[in-house]
Design a protein around this motif. Structure first.
Motif, PDB file in Angstrom:
ATOM      1  N   ILE A  87       9.610 -32.840 -43.480  1.00 14.40           N
ATOM      2  CA  ILE A  87      10.579 -32.410 -42.981  1.00 14.40           C
ATOM      3  C   ILE A  87      12.076 -33.067 -41.691  1.00 14.40           C
ATOM      4  O   ILE A  87      12.348 -32.501 -41.123  1.00 14.40           O
ATOM      5  CB  ILE A  87      10.079 -31.066 -42.573  1.00 14.40           C
ATOM      6  N   VAL A  99      10.058 -35.530 -31.375  1.00 18.75           N
ATOM      7  CA  VAL A  99      10.890 -35.177 -32.472  1.00 18.75           C
ATOM      8  C   VAL A  99      11.937 -34.052 -31.935  1.00 18.75           C
ATOM      9  O   VAL A  99      10.952 -32.747 -30.834  1.00 18.75           O
ATOM     10  CB  VAL A  99      10.647 -34.594 -33.064  1.00 18.75           C
ATOM     11  N   ARG A 101      14.882 -31.556 -32.317  1.00 16.89           N
ATOM     12  CA  ARG A 101      15.631 -30.787 -33.490  1.00 16.89           C
ATOM     13  C   ARG A 101      16.615 -29.499 -33.214  1.00 16.89           C
ATOM     14  O   ARG A 101      17.098 -29.343 -32.852  1.00 16.89           O
ATOM     15  CB  ARG A 101      14.562 -30.378 -34.506  1.00 16.89           C
ATOM     16  N   TYR A 102      15.662 -28.852 -31.686  1.00 15.77           N
ATOM     17  CA  TYR A 102      16.310 -27.633 -31.660  1.00 15.77           C
ATOM     18  C   TYR A 102      16.312 -27.848 -29.633  1.00 15.77           C
ATOM     19  O   TYR A 102      15.486 -28.810 -28.837  1.00 15.77           O
ATOM     20  CB  TYR A 102      15.130 -26.456 -31.499  1.00 15.77           C
ATOM     21  N   ARG A 105      12.785 -27.565 -27.308  1.00 16.72           N
ATOM     22  CA  ARG A 105      11.745 -27.638 -27.167  1.00 16.72           C
ATOM     23  C   ARG A 105      11.685 -29.345 -27.694  1.00 16.72           C
ATOM     24  O   ARG A 105      12.434 -29.287 -28.813  1.00 16.72           O
ATOM     25  CB  ARG A 105      10.931 -26.404 -27.659  1.00 16.72           C
ATOM     26  N   LEU A 107       8.913 -31.985 -30.206  1.00 14.09           N
ATOM     27  CA  LEU A 107       7.555 -32.121 -30.292  1.00 14.09           C
ATOM     28  C   LEU A 107       7.555 -33.597 -29.417  1.00 14.09           C
ATOM     29  O   LEU A 107       7.396 -34.292 -30.073  1.00 14.09           O
ATOM     30  CB  LEU A 107       7.110 -31.826 -31.694  1.00 14.09           C
ATOM     31  N   ILE A 157       5.831 -29.311 -27.443  1.00 11.62           N
ATOM     32  CA  ILE A 157       4.775 -28.602 -28.503  1.00 11.62           C
ATOM     33  C   ILE A 157       3.727 -29.699 -29.178  1.00 11.62           C
ATOM     34  O   ILE A 157       4.909 -30.701 -29.552  1.00 11.62           O
ATOM     35  CB  ILE A 157       5.420 -28.642 -29.879  1.00 11.62           C
ATOM     36  N   ARG A 188       2.914 -25.644 -26.026  1.00  6.49           N
ATOM     37  CA  ARG A 188       1.922 -25.262 -27.285  1.00  6.49           C
ATOM     38  C   ARG A 188       1.291 -26.067 -28.060  1.00  6.49           C
ATOM     39  O   ARG A 188       1.361 -27.783 -28.549  1.00  6.49           O
ATOM     40  CB  ARG A 188       3.484 -24.804 -28.048  1.00  6.49           C
ATOM     41  N   TYR A 278       1.909 -15.058 -36.732  1.00 12.84           N
ATOM     42  CA  TYR A 278       3.286 -15.616 -36.376  1.00 12.84           C
ATOM     43  C   TYR A 278       3.836 -16.703 -37.534  1.00 12.84           C
ATOM     44  O   TYR A 278       4.555 -16.088 -37.779  1.00 12.84           O
ATOM     45  CB  TYR A 278       3.499 -17.618 -35.316  1.00 12.84           C
ATOM     46  N   TYR A 279       3.432 -17.417 -38.212  1.00 14.87           N
ATOM     47  CA  TYR A 279       4.461 -18.554 -39.193  1.00 14.87           C
ATOM     48  C   TYR A 279       3.536 -18.260 -40.569  1.00 14.87           C
ATOM     49  O   TYR A 279       2.409 -18.608 -40.412  1.00 14.87           O
ATOM     50  CB  TYR A 279       5.046 -19.925 -39.411  1.00 14.87           C
ATOM     51  N   ASP A 321      11.267 -25.295 -44.247  1.00 14.94           N
ATOM     52  CA  ASP A 321      11.832 -26.752 -42.986  1.00 14.94           C
ATOM     53  C   ASP A 321      13.119 -26.419 -43.921  1.00 14.94           C
ATOM     54  O   ASP A 321      12.203 -27.070 -45.150  1.00 14.94           O
ATOM     55  CB  ASP A 321      10.453 -27.150 -43.144  1.00 14.94           C
ATOM     56  N   LYS A 328      14.152 -24.945 -39.359  1.00 13.57           N
ATOM     57  CA  LYS A 328      13.443 -23.858 -39.642  1.00 13.57           C
ATOM     58  C   LYS A 328      14.408 -22.820 -40.310  1.00 13.57           C
ATOM     59  O   LYS A 328      14.963 -22.358 -39.739  1.00 13.57           O
ATOM     60  CB  LYS A 328      11.772 -23.242 -38.654  1.00 13.57           C
TER      61      LYS A 328
HETATM   62  C1  LIG Z   1       8.363 -26.401 -36.013  1.00 14.98           C
HETATM   63  C2  LIG Z   1       8.900 -27.237 -34.953  1.00 14.98           C
HETATM   64  C3  LIG Z   1       9.381 -26.888 -33.788  1.00 14.98           C
HETATM   65  C4  LIG Z   1       8.962 -24.565 -33.218  1.00 14.98           C
HETATM   66  O1  LIG Z   1       9.680 -24.474 -34.019  1.00 14.98           O
HETATM   67  P1  LIG Z   1       9.572 -22.747 -33.290  1.00 14.98           P
HETATM   68  O2  LIG Z   1      10.316 -22.019 -34.471  1.00 14.98           O
HETATM   69  O3  LIG Z   1       9.889 -22.071 -32.220  1.00 14.98           O
HETATM   70  O4  LIG Z   1       8.174 -22.287 -33.835  1.00 14.98           O
HETATM   71  C5  LIG Z   1      10.030 -26.827 -32.918  1.00 14.98           C
HETATM   72  N1  LIG Z   1      10.667 -29.070 -33.649  1.00 14.98           N
HETATM   73  C6  LIG Z   1      10.549 -29.134 -34.059  1.00 14.98           C
HETATM   74  C7  LIG Z   1      11.012 -30.748 -34.661  1.00 14.98           C
HETATM   75  C8  LIG Z   1       9.512 -28.667 -35.334  1.00 14.98           C
HETATM   76  O5  LIG Z   1      10.149 -29.172 -36.574  1.00 14.98           O
END
Ligand SMILES: *Cc1c(COP(=O)(O)O)cnc(C)c1O
Ligand code: SF4
Length: 360
Positions: A87, A99, A101-102, A105, A107, A157, A188, A278-279, A321, A328
């Protein structure tokens, strides 16, 4: 499953971490060990916790719990589409352990060990005794500086590896450092501990989680309804009673939960345990995991079947993913299709089609 489970043996109270212990506990035969399982264990860490060993039905050669944790010769087959970093964590890692990515938020991966090693793990090249290890104090300082310097980070997270493998003392320290960062509102945890080591969810650990003063979410990873055994349900109850919000994460896995009854029972078991589905993840392209993957069409049909069958509370979102680190995507099933501008065809829960807006 290459192991034979037809020799009932007493459940050991000790974790299984080596190929020899798999044989001693009767999950793998000495012949399978020599012909394939030793080679599998050289590539991918082995771990079965006592709680999981107790759930395995040794008389069932297709046991869905064993399939998730007992190494299998099929893991030696690496499909061309499979990758080391399915991923794309590494492509979005600005500093060690983070990490991003978004935008809102990150990781935070403080540990790369787990109490169990899932045979389909999407981070299997990074977790385990030969994995990325635990963050050094200096790396931890850098990770916190990264978060503190970016006001757009609303959620942290904790994942890994297994974040709840941290001792309550170390976890408490991490939580206190998060407490000091005002713009972080949500913490989280992505964890399997309530299922695989429920006794770990004790007062000390819950106190540590609460030390952040932030709103805490715990995403529980479980894939089969039998994983929500009474001790796991009690562990979740302790978390929820303490004010944590729980959500679920499952992986759709061939031979584990790829039938409507099992999926429905799993989602209901979560809801009964106060864990909101959730997922549901389509399995990632991790090495040696082809035997777990079904097609996206099969996955969509299973998820569509849940809609009419069980409560809306029990519905997970089906997620892929995107390989390479693109994040995702919700992959359906789609209940609506555009026929022409402004005119749609909507599918009801029984499979019937309807025009929207209605033509009459
Ligand atoms: C899966 C993931 C998230 C969390 O994604 P949500 O859709 O908010 O649950 C955040 N950052 C990374 C890098 C991820 O892989
Ligand atoms: S608990 Fe998660 S990180 Fe650990 S082996 Fe299983 S899937 Fe991988």
């Amino acid at each position: 499953m290459s192991g034979q489970h037809n020799q009932p043996k007493p459940t050991s109270a000790r974790p299984i971490r080596t190929p020899a212990e798999l044989v001693e506990s009767g999950f793998v035969t000495a012949e399978d060990l020599a012909s394939s399982i030793d080679a599998v264990a050289e590539r991918h860490a082995v771990g079965i916790s006592p709680a999981i060993a107790a759930l395995i039905d040794r008389n069932d050669p297709k046991d869905p719990i064993a399939r998730q944790f007992v190494p299998d010769a099929a893991e030696l087959n690496v499909a061309p589409e499979e990758r080391e970093d399915p991923i794309g964590d590494l492509t979005h890692s600005p500093v060690e352990g983070i990490v991003h990515r978004y935008p809102d938020r990150v990781l935070l991966k403080a540990v790369h060990v787990c109490p169990v090693y899932c045979r389909f793990c999407f981070r299997r090249q990074m977790v385990g005794p030969q994995g990325l290890g635990t963050l050094s104090p200096e790396a931890m300082d850098e990770a916190f500086a990264y978060i503190a310097n970016r006001p757009e980070i609303w959620e942290v997270i904790l994942t890994g590896g297994e974040p709840l493998m941290l001792s309550p003392r170390r976890l408490g320290e991490i939580m206190q450092r998060l407490d000091a960062i005002d713009h972080v509102k949500i913490v989280r945890f992505h964890t399997r501990v309530p299922v695989v080591e429920p006794e770990r969810i004790n007062e000390a650990l819950i106190t540590a989680i609460e030390a952040s003063g932030k709103t805490a979410y715990v995403a529980l990873h479980a894939n089969h309804p039998r994983e929500l055994a009474p001790s796991a349900r009690e562990a979740c109850a302790r978390l929820v009673d303490s004010g944590v919000v729980m959500i679920s994460q499952s992986v759709l896995l061939k031979g584990v939960n790829d039938d409507p009854d099992t999926l429905a029972a799993l989602m209901r078991a979560f809801v009964e345990t106060r864990v909101k589905p959730y997922y549901l993840h389509h399995p990632d392209l991790a090495r040696g995991t082809r035997h777990f993957r079904l097609s996206i069409e099969e996955g969509r049909a299973l998820v569509a079947g849940l809609r009419g069958r069980i409560s809306g509370l029990c519905q997970p979102t089906y997620i892929l993913d995107i390989p390479g680190g693109h994040g995702k995507a919700v992959i359906g099933p789609d209940a609506i299709q555009q026929e022409e501008a402004g005119c749609y065809r909507v599918c009801d829960f029984k499979g019937g089609g309807h025009a929207y807006p209605p033509s009459d």
